[in-house]
Design a protein around this motif. Sequence first.
Motif, PDB file in Angstrom:
ATOM      1  N   TRP A   1     -27.572 -13.997  -1.304  1.00  0.00           N
ATOM      2  CA  TRP A   1     -27.911 -13.717  -2.704  1.00  0.00           C
ATOM      3  C   TRP A   1     -27.112 -14.625  -3.624  1.00  0.00           C
ATOM      4  O   TRP A   1     -25.975 -14.991  -3.342  1.00  0.00           O
ATOM      5  CB  TRP A   1     -27.628 -12.260  -3.044  1.00  0.00           C
ATOM      6  N   GLU A   2     -27.718 -14.953  -4.764  1.00  0.00           N
ATOM      7  CA  GLU A   2     -27.110 -15.892  -5.716  1.00  0.00           C
ATOM      8  C   GLU A   2     -25.749 -15.419  -6.193  1.00  0.00           C
ATOM      9  O   GLU A   2     -24.815 -16.203  -6.294  1.00  0.00           O
ATOM     10  CB  GLU A   2     -28.053 -16.078  -6.915  1.00  0.00           C
TER      11      GLU A   2
ATOM     12  N   ASP B   1     -37.932 -17.757  -4.876  1.00  0.00           N
ATOM     13  CA  ASP B   1     -38.133 -17.001  -6.119  1.00  0.00           C
ATOM     14  C   ASP B   1     -38.767 -15.645  -5.834  1.00  0.00           C
ATOM     15  O   ASP B   1     -38.453 -14.637  -6.475  1.00  0.00           O
ATOM     16  CB  ASP B   1     -39.042 -17.791  -7.069  1.00  0.00           C
TER      17      ASP B   1
ATOM     18  N   TRP C   1     -33.740 -21.391  -1.513  1.00  0.00           N
ATOM     19  CA  TRP C   1     -33.972 -20.336  -2.490  1.00  0.00           C
ATOM     20  C   TRP C   1     -35.442 -19.933  -2.517  1.00  0.00           C
ATOM     21  O   TRP C   1     -36.344 -20.759  -2.517  1.00  0.00           O
ATOM     22  CB  TRP C   1     -33.545 -20.788  -3.878  1.00  0.00           C
TER      23      TRP C   1
ATOM     24  N   ARG D   1     -38.468 -13.678  -3.260  1.00  0.00           N
ATOM     25  CA  ARG D   1     -37.532 -12.687  -2.703  1.00  0.00           C
ATOM     26  C   ARG D   1     -36.239 -12.599  -3.495  1.00  0.00           C
ATOM     27  O   ARG D   1     -35.415 -11.709  -3.238  1.00  0.00           O
ATOM     28  CB  ARG D   1     -37.262 -13.017  -1.237  1.00  0.00           C
ATOM     29  N   GLY D   2     -36.024 -13.532  -4.420  1.00  0.00           N
ATOM     30  CA  GLY D   2     -34.799 -13.504  -5.207  1.00  0.00           C
ATOM     31  C   GLY D   2     -33.564 -13.680  -4.360  1.00  0.00           C
ATOM     32  O   GLY D   2     -32.512 -13.086  -4.638  1.00  0.00           O
TER      33      GLY D   2
END
Length: 350
Positions: free
Chosen positions: A342-343, A301, A299, A303-304
């Motif tokens: 992506w999350e 942060d 992960w 670049r999200g």
Amino acid sequence: MGDAEDRGSSSSEARDAAATQLAAARSGDGDAFGRLVGPLRDELRVHCYRMLGSVHDAEDAVQETLDRAWRSLERFDGHGSIRPWLYKIATNRSLTIIERRGRRELPTDLSPGGAPLTETAWLEPYPVRLMDWTARLSPEARIVARESVELAFVAALQHLSASQRAVLLLRDVLGYTAGEVADVLDTTVAAVNSALQRARKVIGRLRPEASQQQTLQTLGDTEQRKVAQRYVTAWEAGDVDAIVAMLTKDARYSMPPLTRWYAGPVAVRGFLVEVVLRHRWRFVPTWANGQLAFGTYLWSDERGAYVPAGLDVLTLHGRQVAEVVSFLDADFPTFGLPAQLWEEIFLGAR
């Protein structure tokens, strides 16, 4: 018409089509030349990869081979398939590249007093999508082709001299006779047999007794999926103990181009405690070198999103992991892996 007659007819038609394409190519038809050599490009690439240990070098060697073949087409006598002639050119182009560049390494192959690290060239993984051409082979030949790109075998090849490498591949993988190999390398049958004997001795010492193809066949598809799921679940849950429980007692973990590597569950565990718990991870299964592999993402942060961390190629002994080679510089799209995750994809799937 019976099956044998059908195959004979198809083979005859293929020879006639090849002869027509060759005649057109000799008259300057580049498209005909492309149709003639196109079906052989992928198998030439994998041959050059075995020789060179690099997908990029192999692609360069194949391009040089086809360029040279196009310019020298009048030298091909036109009798039989053009395939052996192309293999001769490709093998000799690979030998030239080896002389210029030397062998490729994995961190576990580095020896004290070896080449300076700034001059070290690293072995590269091979995308399974570039092995699609093996689908037209017999089941036995397909297994041999996939065994011959396994990391342990390709790494072992790098310990042979260039000529020994060529002899072993031409004889034991491609099935050429000693006389045909002597013609390819412009040497004698006695020299070929001598080189083959020495090469087999080295490979026998360095290569595992069981190939990954044998291991995967023994496991079967269902058990392979279970092993993959256990590995993914452990990493994504940050469960170091579960990861270590999957390792063999002599497991190894390396991360080219970093030179440090770890041997045994205790050493690997110490490394994993630092890495696994420090980040949030996502793993996407894939295949490389005929072996189970994972695109690993951590992960970011900034670049999200989850961004590529490395391509982990696993060597299995039964249901346990005997080695992980994490290629930190791997080109993910080449292996059919997304450039980032992506999350919300995972939140929606869980």
